[in-house]
Motif scaffolding. Structure first.
Motif, PDB file in Angstrom:
ATOM      1  N   UNK A  79       0.874  -1.165   0.000  1.00 47.06           N
ATOM      2  CA  UNK A  79       0.000   0.000   0.000  1.00 47.06           C
ATOM      3  C   UNK A  79       0.910   1.213   0.000  1.00 47.06           C
ATOM      4  N   UNK A  80       0.698   2.107  -0.940  1.00 47.64           N
ATOM      5  CA  UNK A  80       1.522   3.305  -1.033  1.00 47.64           C
ATOM      6  C   UNK A  80       0.630   4.536  -1.024  1.00 47.64           C
ATOM      7  N   UNK A  81       0.994   5.503  -0.206  1.00 46.06           N
ATOM      8  CA  UNK A  81       0.348   6.809  -0.215  1.00 46.06           C
ATOM      9  C   UNK A  81       1.096   7.633  -1.263  1.00 46.06           C
ATOM     10  N   UNK A  82       0.641   7.538  -2.504  1.00 47.55           N
ATOM     11  CA  UNK A  82       1.371   8.109  -3.634  1.00 47.55           C
ATOM     12  C   UNK A  82       1.554   9.628  -3.514  1.00 47.55           C
ATOM     13  N   UNK A  83       0.526  10.411  -3.127  1.00 50.74           N
ATOM     14  CA  UNK A  83       0.786  11.853  -2.994  1.00 50.74           C
ATOM     15  C   UNK A  83       1.870  12.188  -1.975  1.00 50.74           C
ATOM     16  N   UNK A  84       1.927  11.450  -0.880  1.00 51.74           N
ATOM     17  CA  UNK A  84       2.965  11.699   0.123  1.00 51.74           C
ATOM     18  C   UNK A  84       4.342  11.322  -0.411  1.00 51.74           C
ATOM     19  N   UNK A  85       4.428  10.216  -1.149  1.00 54.53           N
ATOM     20  CA  UNK A  85       5.706   9.802  -1.725  1.00 54.53           C
ATOM     21  C   UNK A  85       6.171  10.824  -2.752  1.00 54.53           C
ATOM     22  N   UNK A  86       5.257  11.293  -3.588  1.00 52.97           N
ATOM     23  CA  UNK A  86       5.612  12.303  -4.586  1.00 52.97           C
ATOM     24  C   UNK A  86       6.075  13.596  -3.924  1.00 52.97           C
ATOM     25  N   UNK A  87       5.432  13.959  -2.817  1.00 51.25           N
ATOM     26  CA  UNK A  87       5.830  15.166  -2.090  1.00 51.25           C
ATOM     27  C   UNK A  87       7.279  15.061  -1.628  1.00 51.25           C
ATOM     28  N   UNK A  88       7.634  13.929  -1.017  1.00 47.27           N
ATOM     29  CA  UNK A  88       8.994  13.776  -0.506  1.00 47.27           C
ATOM     30  C   UNK A  88      10.011  13.651  -1.645  1.00 47.27           C
ATOM     31  N   UNK A  89       9.637  12.993  -2.737  1.00 45.77           N
ATOM     32  CA  UNK A  89      10.564  12.891  -3.864  1.00 45.77           C
ATOM     33  C   UNK A  89      10.817  14.255  -4.498  1.00 45.77           C
ATOM     34  N   UNK A  90       9.784  15.086  -4.582  1.00 50.19           N
ATOM     35  CA  UNK A  90       9.966  16.425  -5.139  1.00 50.19           C
ATOM     36  C   UNK A  90      10.817  17.302  -4.232  1.00 50.19           C
ATOM     37  N   UNK A  91      10.784  17.034  -2.918  1.00 43.39           N
ATOM     38  CA  UNK A  91      11.607  17.796  -1.984  1.00 43.39           C
ATOM     39  C   UNK A  91      13.045  17.290  -1.929  1.00 43.39           C
ATOM     40  N   UNK A  92      13.357  16.202  -2.648  1.00 47.01           N
ATOM     41  CA  UNK A  92      14.732  15.722  -2.711  1.00 47.01           C
ATOM     42  C   UNK A  92      15.017  14.464  -1.923  1.00 47.01           C
ATOM     43  N   UNK A  93      13.995  13.780  -1.443  1.00 43.35           N
ATOM     44  CA  UNK A  93      14.216  12.535  -0.702  1.00 43.35           C
ATOM     45  C   UNK A  93      14.731  11.460  -1.655  1.00 43.35           C
TER      46      UNK A  93
END
Length: 89
Positions: free
Chosen positions: A47-61
């Protein structure tokens, strides 16, 4: 620096992993910034919370190798590239 990595949960011989955003200097079971999904290797469920993952990836995670593979199967990176294309057009 923030990483997306697995955090082990569950009982002995029945591991379930939470996918968390966590500081690089923290240990595996350390305090996480946010839970963004889970992965059950025994039942092969994710199960992935895709908006949260995208948020962190855009911030450089940076995702670890396993988290990268899991999210790639779920199509998270295609959504990330679609978001970048819409912002540049």
């Amino acid at each position: 620096m923030v990483k997306l990595r697995l955090k082990r949960c569950g009982r002995k011989q029945r591991a379930i992993y939470r996918i968390v955003a966590i500081d690089v200097r923290s240990r595996r079971e350390g305090r996480d910034l946010r839970k963004v999904g889970f992965y059950d290797p025994i039942k092969n469920q994710t199960y992935l919370n895709v908006p949260a993952i995208l948020y962190f990836l855009e911030k450089g995670a940076q995702p670890t190798g396993t988290v990268h593979d899991i999210s790639k199967k779920a199509g998270v990176f295609t959504e990330l590239t679609l978001n970048h294309q819409t912002t540049f057009n």
